[in-house]
Enzyme design. Structure first.
Site, short mmCIF file in Angstrom:
data_model
loop_
_atom_site.label_atom_id
_atom_site.label_comp_id
_atom_site.label_asym_id
_atom_site.label_seq_id
_atom_site.Cartn_x
_atom_site.Cartn_y
_atom_site.Cartn_z
N LYS A 14 0.82 -1.21 0.00
CA LYS A 14 0.00 0.00 0.00
C LYS A 14 0.86 1.27 0.00
O LYS A 14 0.50 2.27 -0.64
CB LYS A 14 -0.93 -0.02 1.22
N ARG A 89 -11.22 3.36 9.19
CA ARG A 89 -10.97 2.01 9.70
C ARG A 89 -12.25 1.33 10.15
O ARG A 89 -12.28 0.12 10.32
CB ARG A 89 -10.03 2.09 10.93
N ARG A 128 11.43 -9.52 6.95
CA ARG A 128 12.08 -8.22 7.04
C ARG A 128 13.22 -8.24 8.06
O ARG A 128 13.07 -8.77 9.15
CB ARG A 128 11.04 -7.18 7.44
N ARG A 161 13.12 -7.20 13.97
CA ARG A 161 12.48 -6.41 15.02
C ARG A 161 11.35 -7.22 15.64
O ARG A 161 10.69 -8.00 14.95
CB ARG A 161 11.90 -5.11 14.43
N ARG A 172 -1.52 -8.84 14.11
CA ARG A 172 -1.81 -7.59 13.38
C ARG A 172 -2.71 -7.85 12.18
O ARG A 172 -3.63 -7.09 11.90
CB ARG A 172 -0.50 -6.97 12.88
#
Ligand SMILES: [Zn+2]
Length: 217
Positions: A14, A89, A128, A161, A172
């Site tokens: 996005k 949202r 990541r 992380r 999430r």
């Protein structure tokens, strides 16, 4: 006054889509996160209200967010185009956004939904790696560093992380999917939803969105 809305899970590309639309189409990028930080920094009345909630670790209520959006729309020209990213949202926010536009004789032109299979999102996000020294991001598959575990930019050590660990990512995504389900139905019913396959390079899905936005005008 017109708007488009981008809906897409974390890892859906996005961010790239938003950048390309901002650069190639006449739509101003509106992120409620940026607006909140800016209002807090400038110490506006709305910023002070928002800061109170954030300091207590609470969600900033819809009414405060919508006030910020209204102020943003009032600051723009009547023929401006806006691209909303990360907002609305909830259905309540979507209703308020529709009302904000209709009272200014504007409309929401299109809602783009970036669709990526869940397992692809999980692999994108958990792969990541971040440099401890300079913060540059890599990806074990998509953007691998030249040397395993070492930052190309500064030679620092790469690490995963806590935010990028699988349990956090899955949580999430679940929250995102739950929230977005009702919005998808809401915009689909109004004939505004356009589904974009984002199970490919982000540039490819961005190109498709840019062409669709250009075709709106
Ligand atoms: Zn580095």
């Amino acid at each position: 006054m017109k708007a488009i809305i981008l809906l897409g899970a974390p890892g859906s590309g996005k961010g790239t889509v938003a950048e390309r639309v901002r650069d190639r189409c006449a739509y101003l990028h509106v992120s409620t996160g940026d607006m909140l930080r800016d209002a807090v920094k400038r110490g506006t009345e709305t910023g002070r209200q928002a800061e109170g909630y954030m300091k207590r670790g609470e969600l900033v209520p819809d009414a405060v967010i919508n006030l910020l959006v209204d102020q943003r729309l009032d600051a723009g020209t009547p023929d401006a185009g806006y691209m909303f990213d990360g907002y609305p949202r909830t259905i309540q926010q979507a209703d308020m956004l529709a009302a904000s536009f209709s009272k200014r004789n504007g409309s929401i032109r299109k809602v783009f939904l970036l669709e990526t299979p869940r397992d692809v999102l999980i692999s994108r996000l958990t792969g990541r790696r971040t440099c401890r020294a300079c913060g540059t991001c890599f990806h074990v598959v998509n953007i691998p560093p030249k040397r395993d575990g070492i930052c190309d930019a500064c030679g620092g050590a790469l690490y995963q992380r806590p935010d990028d660990q699988e349990a956090t990512i899955v949580n999430r995504l679940d929250v995102y999917m739950r929230q977005t389900e009702s919005l998808i139905a809401f915009y689909e019913k109004q004939g505004l939803l356009m589904r974009i396959n984002s199970n490919r390079q982000a540039e490819a899905s961005a190109g498709e969105v840019v062409r669709a936005v250009q075709a709106l005008d």
